[in-house]
Design a protein around this motif. Structure first.
Motif, PDB file in Angstrom:
ATOM      1  N   GLU A 219      20.254   1.394 -13.355  1.00 18.20           N
ATOM      2  CA  GLU A 219      20.595   0.084 -13.916  1.00 18.20           C
ATOM      3  C   GLU A 219      19.528  -0.379 -14.899  1.00 18.20           C
ATOM      4  OE1 GLU A 219      21.256  -2.637 -10.747  1.00 18.20           O
ATOM      5  OE2 GLU A 219      22.962  -1.535  -9.917  1.00 18.20           O
ATOM      6  N   ALA A 220      18.269  -0.143 -14.539  1.00 17.24           N
ATOM      7  CA  ALA A 220      17.175  -0.530 -15.440  1.00 17.24           C
ATOM      8  C   ALA A 220      17.223   0.296 -16.724  1.00 17.24           C
ATOM      9  CB  ALA A 220      15.831  -0.339 -14.740  1.00 17.24           C
ATOM     10  N   PHE A 221      17.547   1.582 -16.604  1.00 15.38           N
ATOM     11  CA  PHE A 221      17.644   2.435 -17.788  1.00 15.38           C
ATOM     12  C   PHE A 221      18.761   1.944 -18.711  1.00 15.38           C
ATOM     13  CE2 PHE A 221      16.038   6.221 -15.060  1.00 15.38           C
ATOM     14  CZ  PHE A 221      14.749   5.721 -15.132  1.00 15.38           C
ATOM     15  N   TYR A 243      13.284  -2.753 -13.574  1.00 16.31           N
ATOM     16  CA  TYR A 243      12.564  -1.501 -13.316  1.00 16.31           C
ATOM     17  C   TYR A 243      11.518  -1.696 -12.222  1.00 16.31           C
ATOM     18  CZ  TYR A 243       9.902   2.746 -14.700  1.00 16.31           C
ATOM     19  OH  TYR A 243       9.254   3.959 -14.748  1.00 16.31           O
ATOM     20  N   VAL A 244      10.717  -2.727 -12.359  1.00 17.36           N
ATOM     21  CA  VAL A 244       9.671  -3.001 -11.364  1.00 17.36           C
ATOM     22  C   VAL A 244      10.296  -3.397 -10.030  1.00 17.36           C
ATOM     23  CG1 VAL A 244       7.706  -4.474 -10.791  1.00 17.36           C
ATOM     24  CG2 VAL A 244       8.007  -3.642 -13.143  1.00 17.36           C
ATOM     25  N   ALA A 245      11.360  -4.190 -10.070  1.00 20.37           N
ATOM     26  CA  ALA A 245      12.020  -4.624  -8.827  1.00 20.37           C
ATOM     27  C   ALA A 245      12.539  -3.425  -8.033  1.00 20.37           C
ATOM     28  CB  ALA A 245      13.163  -5.581  -9.153  1.00 20.37           C
ATOM     29  N   ALA A 246      13.023  -2.391  -8.728  1.00 16.50           N
ATOM     30  CA  ALA A 246      13.524  -1.199  -8.045  1.00 16.50           C
ATOM     31  C   ALA A 246      12.410  -0.551  -7.236  1.00 16.50           C
ATOM     32  CB  ALA A 246      14.090  -0.208  -9.068  1.00 16.50           C
ATOM     33  N   GLY A 252       8.839  -1.801  -0.203  1.00 17.04           N
ATOM     34  CA  GLY A 252       8.900  -2.874   0.781  1.00 17.04           C
ATOM     35  C   GLY A 252       8.013  -4.048   0.437  1.00 17.04           C
ATOM     36  N   THR A 253       7.908  -4.351  -0.847  1.00 16.37           N
ATOM     37  CA  THR A 253       7.055  -5.455  -1.267  1.00 16.37           C
ATOM     38  C   THR A 253       7.782  -6.272  -2.326  1.00 16.37           C
ATOM     39  OG1 THR A 253       4.843  -6.018  -2.093  1.00 16.37           O
ATOM     40  CG2 THR A 253       5.918  -4.097  -3.062  1.00 16.37           C
ATOM     41  N   ARG A 254       7.030  -7.175  -2.972  1.00 16.03           N
ATOM     42  CA  ARG A 254       7.609  -8.014  -4.006  1.00 16.03           C
ATOM     43  C   ARG A 254       6.999  -7.671  -5.361  1.00 16.03           C
ATOM     44  NH1 ARG A 254       6.023 -12.716  -3.989  1.00 16.03           N
ATOM     45  NH2 ARG A 254       4.260 -12.518  -2.535  1.00 16.03           N
ATOM     46  N   ASP A 255       7.687  -8.125  -6.416  1.00  9.66           N
ATOM     47  CA  ASP A 255       7.206  -7.906  -7.777  1.00  9.66           C
ATOM     48  C   ASP A 255       6.117  -8.937  -8.060  1.00  9.66           C
ATOM     49  OD1 ASP A 255       6.716  -7.627 -10.458  1.00  9.66           O
ATOM     50  OD2 ASP A 255       8.759  -8.055 -11.128  1.00  9.66           O
ATOM     51  N   ARG A 260       2.413  -4.718 -10.039  1.00 11.44           N
ATOM     52  CA  ARG A 260       2.635  -4.134 -11.367  1.00 11.44           C
ATOM     53  C   ARG A 260       1.427  -3.306 -11.807  1.00 11.44           C
ATOM     54  NH1 ARG A 260       6.614  -7.258 -15.445  1.00 11.44           N
ATOM     55  NH2 ARG A 260       8.195  -7.866 -13.922  1.00 11.44           N
ATOM     56  N   SER A 261       0.251  -3.804 -11.514  1.00 14.91           N
ATOM     57  CA  SER A 261      -0.954  -3.060 -11.863  1.00 14.91           C
ATOM     58  C   SER A 261      -1.029  -1.753 -11.076  1.00 14.91           C
ATOM     59  CB  SER A 261      -2.185  -3.915 -11.574  1.00 14.91           C
ATOM     60  OG  SER A 261      -3.368  -3.195 -11.860  1.00 14.91           O
TER      61      SER A 261
END
Length: 314
Positions: A219-221, A243-246, A252-255, A260-261
């Protein structure tokens, strides 16, 4: 109603009326496809108008390149002749389509060999000799099945293969033939050091979570595709957020900014299949057209967008 003696013809007369050879009439008659109206006093075959009509019909069917068994099916089943003929023609159309694809592939392959420098000819012949005509994508599918997580659900695997395995174009140019042959060679080559390792950044999701991860990445692509197609500079936005949310869900965490780092570092450390996606783009791009986005080019764009986002935040 039987034909009168005036309406009966010898095998030669029937052949002349139907504009075929005597050998042809004899062959179809021996096959039981032409009705005989009787025999002469000397035992020679006699045919009536029904045989002439049948012979002309057979010629029409054979003119469509229908094989003899299919012709027999059409003639034998009078009650369902229309349906049988429709099925036979449809089947032959499918076969002819495959034959035409093979011929177009061979033509492009011949041009590829004919137009290349002499010192490259042997290598190109070796590449082309390993590929069927028309080409099969089986080797590419096997490559990805070995790369994907073990026990990944069949439906998710099929969905990923649909976007990751390029279908050979129906009317390829030499460059597309060469790119597909190189893809085939690349994915058919035996692996060294055991089975193909799945990227560590993907393994964390496990077999069950992999299906959701790959579906979300696709979906991100798709969101990044228009940006790649327009050659836009990678930057944060809806596609990067998806992309990051996927990955965040897989971990098992949040964006968050910290995630992101961390993800930027994880993705930078993983091996890339850049060559695979470069060749895939050539296979998918029609002659004279612009390269179509692939999962690889979309992933590269999103990685660059993530790196830029992380750098700016720092």
């Amino acid at each position: 109603m039987s034909a009168s003696p005036e309406q009966l013809w010898s095998i030669g007369e029937l052949a002349e009326r139907a504009a075929v050879t005597v050998k042809t009439v004899r062959f179809y008659s021996d096959q039981g496809l032409l009705p005989e109206a009787g025999r002469s006093g000397g035992g020679h075959r006699r045919y009536g108008p029904e045989a002439l009509e049948r012979l002309r019909f057979i010629r029409s069917l054979r003119g469509l390149d229908l094989p003899l068994p299919e012709v027999r099916r059409v003639l034998d089943d009078e009650d369902a002749a229309g349906r049988v003929l429709e099925d036979a023609v449809a089947g032959r159309l499918r076969e002819l389509g495959s034959e035409l694809r093979a011929l177009r592939w061979r033509e492009a392959a011949l041009r590829l060999v004919h137009d290349c420098p002499a010192d490259e000819r042997a290598d190109r012949l070796r590449l082309l000799g390993a590929v069927d005509s028309p080409p099969s994508t089986a080797a590419l599918a096997r490559f990805w099945r070995g790369w994907l997580p073990a026990r990944m659900p069949a439906r998710a695997t099929a969905a990923f293969l649909e976007v990751a395995v390029p279908q050979p174009p129906a009317e390829p140019d030499p460059a597309q033939v060469l790119a597909f042959a190189r893809l085939h060679a690349m994915t058919s080559r035996p692996c060294t050091g055991g089975s193909r390792p799945q990227p560590e950044v993907h393994r964390v999701a496990g077999p069950g979570g992999s299906a959701e991860l790959y579906a979300s990445l696709v979906e991100a692509f798709e969101l990044a595709g228009p940006q790649v197609r327009r050659e836009r500079t990678p930057r944060p936005g809806e596609a990067l957020d998806a992309y990051v949310a996927a990955y965040a869900r897989a971990y098992g965490t949040r964006d968050t900014r910290d995630f992101r780092s961390r993800l930027t570092g994880l993705l930078a450390a993983e091996p890339r299949l850049d060559r695979y996606w470069e060749l895939t783009a050539v296979v998918l791009t029609p002659p004279g057209g612009r390269p179509e986005p692939t999962p690889g080019s979309a992933d590269a764009w999103l990685r660059a967008a993530l790196a830029r986002d992380t750098e700016e935040a720092a």
